[in-house]
Design an enzyme around this catalytic site. Sequence first.
Site, mmCIF file in Angstrom:
data_model
loop_
_atom_site.group_PDB
_atom_site.id
_atom_site.type_symbol
_atom_site.label_atom_id
_atom_site.label_comp_id
_atom_site.label_asym_id
_atom_site.label_seq_id
_atom_site.Cartn_x
_atom_site.Cartn_y
_atom_site.Cartn_z
ATOM 1 C CD GLU A 34 -3.018 -1.051 0.230
ATOM 2 O OE1 GLU A 34 -2.895 -0.232 -0.708
ATOM 3 O OE2 GLU A 34 -3.985 -1.819 0.346
ATOM 4 C CE1 TYR A 37 -16.559 15.103 22.711
ATOM 5 C CE2 TYR A 37 -18.451 13.926 23.609
ATOM 6 C CZ TYR A 37 -17.150 14.369 23.728
ATOM 7 O OH TYR A 37 -16.427 14.076 24.863
ATOM 8 C CE1 TYR A 54 -12.261 21.338 24.863
ATOM 9 C CE2 TYR A 54 -10.596 20.714 26.457
ATOM 10 C CZ TYR A 54 -11.880 21.108 26.177
ATOM 11 O OH TYR A 54 -12.785 21.257 27.174
#
Length: 237
Positions: A80, A120, A215
């Site tokens: 890959e 969320y 954050y």
Amino acid sequence: MDAAELAARQALIAHARRLGPSGLSAGTSGNLSLRWTRAGTPGLLITPSGVDYAALQPEHLAFMRLEDGRWGGPLKPSSEWRFHLDILRARPEVQAIVHAHPTHATALAVQRRPLPAFHYMVAQAGGRDIRCADYATYGTAELSANALAALQDRHACLLANHGLIATGARLEAAFHLALEVEALARQYLLALATGTPVILPDDEMDRILVAFRHYGANAQNADASGNGQGAPAAAAP
């Protein structure tokens, strides 16, 4: 190789060995890469194809040049390698990539279903949902193009009938995001099995995406060095 590259190769091997115990991949499936510059030449370090991770040694990892995909090493790079190369070319903020075949994320991917905003924490992947890339044969340029499309403005995606890709500004961040996507996939499948998940509206997800950027600020300021050692793109409460 110098001490810094040796440490980077050892870090890749350590994370590769975590794929099985963490549930992200079984056997020799999955692969990881890290952006790396050697003697001024931009490139990446990538795990080899079909080798037991327990047997991996630092010299087994291939160094691949970003410019033309030429590589060196005693073992072939992962099958890959193409989407690792193309993602790092297209996304300069990405320093590390984890590709894996975890059970629950793959269960969604074989149905070609994205992960919607049922929780969320989906925003950890950078948007309102986690897309599922269209199917193409593994290792092909078509799969790479499909993955890049699904990753537009995102840090992670599913791959139809295949698995997942997670990216990060640090190797640890990419690995943790892969774990997060797998946990979310498991939660979503359980929610589907027991009822109808309530999807958060776009305006709420947009607020969460802004909050996640704030954050992440402390982590971004804590470590801004290069060669795959930068801070994670975001953190969450």
